[in-house]
Each structure stands twice: as C-alpha cells, then as structure tokens.
Design a protein around this motif. Sequence first.
Motif, PDB file in Angstrom:
ATOM      1  N   ILE A 123       6.660  13.358 -60.063  1.00 30.23           N
ATOM      2  CA  ILE A 123       6.584  14.505 -59.154  1.00 30.23           C
ATOM      3  C   ILE A 123       7.711  14.974 -58.249  1.00 30.23           C
ATOM      4  O   ILE A 123       8.597  14.939 -57.839  1.00 30.23           O
ATOM      5  N   ARG A 124       7.378  16.410 -58.249  1.00 33.63           N
ATOM      6  CA  ARG A 124       8.307  17.154 -57.897  1.00 33.63           C
ATOM      7  C   ARG A 124       8.240  18.336 -56.869  1.00 33.63           C
ATOM      8  O   ARG A 124       6.917  19.191 -57.309  1.00 33.63           O
ATOM      9  N   GLN A 125       8.360  18.351 -55.404  1.00 34.58           N
ATOM     10  CA  GLN A 125       7.830  19.175 -54.860  1.00 34.58           C
ATOM     11  C   GLN A 125       8.766  20.997 -54.526  1.00 34.58           C
ATOM     12  O   GLN A 125       9.564  20.415 -54.406  1.00 34.58           O
ATOM     13  N   LEU A 126       8.002  21.834 -55.404  1.00 35.70           N
ATOM     14  CA  LEU A 126       8.731  23.115 -55.277  1.00 35.70           C
ATOM     15  C   LEU A 126       9.042  23.323 -54.247  1.00 35.70           C
ATOM     16  O   LEU A 126       8.791  23.488 -53.312  1.00 35.70           O
ATOM     17  N   PRO A 127      10.371  24.593 -54.740  1.00 32.53           N
ATOM     18  CA  PRO A 127      10.776  24.952 -53.159  1.00 32.53           C
ATOM     19  C   PRO A 127       9.638  25.450 -51.993  1.00 32.53           C
ATOM     20  O   PRO A 127       9.224  26.340 -52.562  1.00 32.53           O
ATOM     21  N   GLY A 128      10.045  25.226 -50.991  1.00 31.14           N
ATOM     22  CA  GLY A 128       8.679  26.156 -49.696  1.00 31.14           C
ATOM     23  C   GLY A 128       7.356  25.543 -50.055  1.00 31.14           C
ATOM     24  O   GLY A 128       6.329  25.865 -49.202  1.00 31.14           O
ATOM     25  N   ASN A 129       7.269  24.487 -50.444  1.00 32.49           N
ATOM     26  CA  ASN A 129       6.195  23.341 -50.163  1.00 32.49           C
ATOM     27  C   ASN A 129       6.538  22.786 -49.764  1.00 32.49           C
ATOM     28  O   ASN A 129       5.539  21.270 -49.832  1.00 32.49           O
ATOM     29  N   GLU A 130       7.334  21.156 -49.165  1.00 28.53           N
ATOM     30  CA  GLU A 130       7.684  20.246 -48.809  1.00 28.53           C
ATOM     31  C   GLU A 130       6.230  20.189 -47.099  1.00 28.53           C
ATOM     32  O   GLU A 130       6.498  19.138 -47.352  1.00 28.53           O
ATOM     33  N   ASP A 131       5.416  21.075 -47.052  1.00 27.40           N
ATOM     34  CA  ASP A 131       4.948  21.072 -45.695  1.00 27.40           C
ATOM     35  C   ASP A 131       3.375  20.292 -46.110  1.00 27.40           C
ATOM     36  O   ASP A 131       3.186  20.214 -45.450  1.00 27.40           O
ATOM     37  N   LEU A 132       3.211  20.539 -47.825  1.00 22.71           N
ATOM     38  CA  LEU A 132       1.748  19.789 -48.051  1.00 22.71           C
ATOM     39  C   LEU A 132       2.312  18.143 -48.645  1.00 22.71           C
ATOM     40  O   LEU A 132       2.938  18.658 -49.300  1.00 22.71           O
ATOM     41  N   PRO A 133       0.944  17.885 -48.721  1.00 22.10           N
ATOM     42  CA  PRO A 133       0.754  16.825 -48.945  1.00 22.10           C
ATOM     43  C   PRO A 133       1.044  16.631 -50.986  1.00 22.10           C
ATOM     44  O   PRO A 133       0.517  17.413 -51.288  1.00 22.10           O
ATOM     45  N   LEU A 134       1.799  15.377 -50.946  1.00 25.60           N
ATOM     46  CA  LEU A 134       1.371  15.129 -52.039  1.00 25.60           C
ATOM     47  C   LEU A 134       0.169  14.703 -52.615  1.00 25.60           C
ATOM     48  O   LEU A 134      -1.004  14.330 -51.635  1.00 25.60           O
ATOM     49  N   PRO A 135      -0.336  14.911 -53.545  1.00 20.41           N
ATOM     50  CA  PRO A 135      -1.541  14.524 -54.223  1.00 20.41           C
ATOM     51  C   PRO A 135      -1.762  12.888 -53.700  1.00 20.41           C
ATOM     52  O   PRO A 135      -0.622  12.349 -54.070  1.00 20.41           O
ATOM     53  N   GLN A 136      -3.207  12.573 -53.719  1.00 20.02           N
ATOM     54  CA  GLN A 136      -3.528  11.419 -53.146  1.00 20.02           C
ATOM     55  C   GLN A 136      -4.972  11.018 -53.123  1.00 20.02           C
ATOM     56  O   GLN A 136      -5.806  11.595 -53.042  1.00 20.02           O
ATOM     57  N   GLN A 137      -5.518   9.864 -53.815  1.00 17.23           N
ATOM     58  CA  GLN A 137      -6.349   9.354 -54.397  1.00 17.23           C
ATOM     59  C   GLN A 137      -6.674   9.348 -52.710  1.00 17.23           C
ATOM     60  O   GLN A 137      -6.059   8.411 -51.599  1.00 17.23           O
ATOM     61  N   MET A 138      -8.164   9.954 -51.962  1.00 17.45           N
ATOM     62  CA  MET A 138      -8.857   9.995 -50.670  1.00 17.45           C
ATOM     63  C   MET A 138      -9.669   8.520 -50.769  1.00 17.45           C
ATOM     64  O   MET A 138     -10.132   7.733 -49.072  1.00 17.45           O
ATOM     65  N   SER A 139      -9.981   7.316 -51.328  1.00 20.82           N
ATOM     66  CA  SER A 139     -10.491   6.212 -51.338  1.00 20.82           C
ATOM     67  C   SER A 139      -9.914   5.812 -52.543  1.00 20.82           C
ATOM     68  O   SER A 139      -9.463   5.506 -53.366  1.00 20.82           O
ATOM     69  N   VAL A 171      -1.251  28.329 -51.268  1.00 23.36           N
ATOM     70  CA  VAL A 171      -0.814  30.138 -51.016  1.00 23.36           C
ATOM     71  C   VAL A 171       0.159  30.117 -49.794  1.00 23.36           C
ATOM     72  O   VAL A 171       0.033  28.861 -49.053  1.00 23.36           O
ATOM     73  N   SER A 172       0.965  31.526 -49.533  1.00 21.49           N
ATOM     74  CA  SER A 172       1.253  31.508 -49.190  1.00 21.49           C
ATOM     75  C   SER A 172       1.017  32.385 -47.572  1.00 21.49           C
ATOM     76  O   SER A 172       1.311  31.542 -46.515  1.00 21.49           O
ATOM     77  N   GLU A 173      -0.226  32.827 -48.436  1.00 22.06           N
ATOM     78  CA  GLU A 173      -1.156  33.485 -47.375  1.00 22.06           C
ATOM     79  C   GLU A 173      -2.975  33.389 -47.868  1.00 22.06           C
ATOM     80  O   GLU A 173      -3.094  32.784 -49.083  1.00 22.06           O
ATOM     81  N   PRO A 174      -3.507  33.461 -46.601  1.00 19.65           N
ATOM     82  CA  PRO A 174      -4.910  32.546 -47.760  1.00 19.65           C
ATOM     83  C   PRO A 174      -5.671  34.010 -48.816  1.00 19.65           C
ATOM     84  O   PRO A 174      -5.031  34.815 -48.547  1.00 19.65           O
ATOM     85  N   VAL A 175      -6.290  33.268 -49.547  1.00 18.62           N
ATOM     86  CA  VAL A 175      -6.834  34.300 -50.917  1.00 18.62           C
ATOM     87  C   VAL A 175      -8.479  34.240 -50.544  1.00 18.62           C
ATOM     88  O   VAL A 175      -8.954  32.545 -50.922  1.00 18.62           O
ATOM     89  N   TRP A 221     -12.587  35.170 -60.106  1.00 20.14           N
ATOM     90  CA  TRP A 221     -11.589  33.657 -59.889  1.00 20.14           C
ATOM     91  C   TRP A 221     -10.300  34.252 -59.613  1.00 20.14           C
ATOM     92  O   TRP A 221      -9.753  35.198 -59.975  1.00 20.14           O
ATOM     93  N   LYS A 222      -9.561  32.831 -59.728  1.00 17.54           N
ATOM     94  CA  LYS A 222      -8.282  33.010 -58.729  1.00 17.54           C
ATOM     95  C   LYS A 222      -7.257  32.148 -59.777  1.00 17.54           C
ATOM     96  O   LYS A 222      -8.190  31.096 -58.905  1.00 17.54           O
ATOM     97  N   LEU A 223      -5.848  31.795 -59.191  1.00 20.11           N
ATOM     98  CA  LEU A 223      -5.552  31.288 -60.080  1.00 20.11           C
ATOM     99  C   LEU A 223      -4.255  30.893 -58.299  1.00 20.11           C
ATOM    100  O   LEU A 223      -3.687  31.549 -57.964  1.00 20.11           O
ATOM    101  N   ILE A 224      -4.430  29.524 -58.554  1.00 22.19           N
ATOM    102  CA  ILE A 224      -3.846  28.876 -57.124  1.00 22.19           C
ATOM    103  C   ILE A 224      -2.978  27.932 -57.024  1.00 22.19           C
ATOM    104  O   ILE A 224      -3.129  26.760 -57.888  1.00 22.19           O
ATOM    105  N   PRO A 225      -1.425  27.971 -56.746  1.00 19.91           N
ATOM    106  CA  PRO A 225      -0.886  27.103 -56.624  1.00 19.91           C
ATOM    107  C   PRO A 225      -0.970  25.945 -56.405  1.00 19.91           C
ATOM    108  O   PRO A 225      -1.735  25.701 -55.192  1.00 19.91           O
ATOM    109  N   THR A 226      -0.389  25.048 -56.604  1.00 22.65           N
ATOM    110  CA  THR A 226      -0.329  23.357 -56.180  1.00 22.65           C
ATOM    111  C   THR A 226       1.288  22.963 -55.344  1.00 22.65           C
ATOM    112  O   THR A 226       1.409  22.042 -54.217  1.00 22.65           O
ATOM    113  N   GLY A 227       2.485  24.389 -55.375  1.00 19.46           N
ATOM    114  CA  GLY A 227       3.821  23.856 -55.401  1.00 19.46           C
ATOM    115  C   GLY A 227       4.575  22.377 -55.846  1.00 19.46           C
ATOM    116  O   GLY A 227       5.371  21.902 -55.064  1.00 19.46           O
ATOM    117  N   ILE A 228       3.753  22.186 -56.831  1.00 23.80           N
ATOM    118  CA  ILE A 228       3.961  20.796 -57.414  1.00 23.80           C
ATOM    119  C   ILE A 228       4.410  20.937 -59.036  1.00 23.80           C
ATOM    120  O   ILE A 228       3.807  22.110 -59.347  1.00 23.80           O
TER     121      ILE A 228
END
Length: 147
Positions: free
Chosen positions: A6-22, A34-38, A45-52
């Motif tokens: 997995i690679r966190q794309l530049p500018g997205n290091e503040d986001l958690p990596l995908p994780q199992q919640m249980s 998203v860089s600002e609220p959408v 519908w909208k395409l929402i980036p994940t940064g990974i």
Amino acid sequence: MYNVQIRQLPGNEDLPLPQQMSVGSSGFDLHAAVSEPVTILPGKWKLIPTGIAIAMPHELEAQVRPRSGLALKHGLTVLNTPGTIDADYRGEIGVILLNLGEESFTVERGDRIAQLVFQQVPKVQFQVVEKLEQTVRGSGGFGHTGK
C-alpha cells in the motif's frame, strides 16, 4: 496469507490506512481523501478519492463495497458495487458514492466511506462446446421463478 503493498499518495499521510474495525471484519474501511468537504445531492453521485494505491498478487482482486451504516442511516451506496480493483491497477483507489437518500450528504476528509474486501480470483479457461448440459432451470432468468 497474501502480502498487499500500500502506498499513501503525497498529501494524504494524515489519513489512517485501511483497517478492519473488528477481529471478525472481512472489509477494510476506506477513508475520504477530499481536500475540502464534498456534498452529494439526493440522486447524484461523486467520485471520492481515498489517497491510497495498492499492489496485490495476481491471485487477488479487491472489491469496493458500501458501508452498511451509511446505507441505512443516509441512503449512501457505491454506484458500481462491488467496484473491482484489478491486481495490475496501480492508480489511486476511488469510490463512486451514490446518494439514494432524501437529503444531501457531505463527505469530510477522513470519513469512512466504503470498505475494501479481498477475494481470490480463480483461473478460468473457456472450453468451446456445441451444446451445454441441460438443467431444470434451462434458460429461464430475470424473475422466471416468481416474486
């Protein structure tokens, strides 16, 4: 066990990596990059980036699926559910969120928006034949058995 890079794309290091919640979860939650609220209006519908981006063995595919809580509480789903991420894709994972609810929904940075589920992909080879084996169902489809 499969290793998935997995690679966190530049500018997205503040986001958690995908994780199992249980412990028993099969899906890994994806976060909105998203860089600002959408805001997604009802019926839109909208395409929402994940940064990974990921790299996985060719024996796997990753499926992007809706989160049940967003579906129940807000009418949000993934438009092309399940969205398929092929083993040879190296771009950013995006989620096409569809608002089937009656109110607008705003996606904020870091929101959990979908889940990623990994599946094995069987190797298949087609065999051309003149006739297929008959079954009771035959060619019936699309509601042929009733309600």
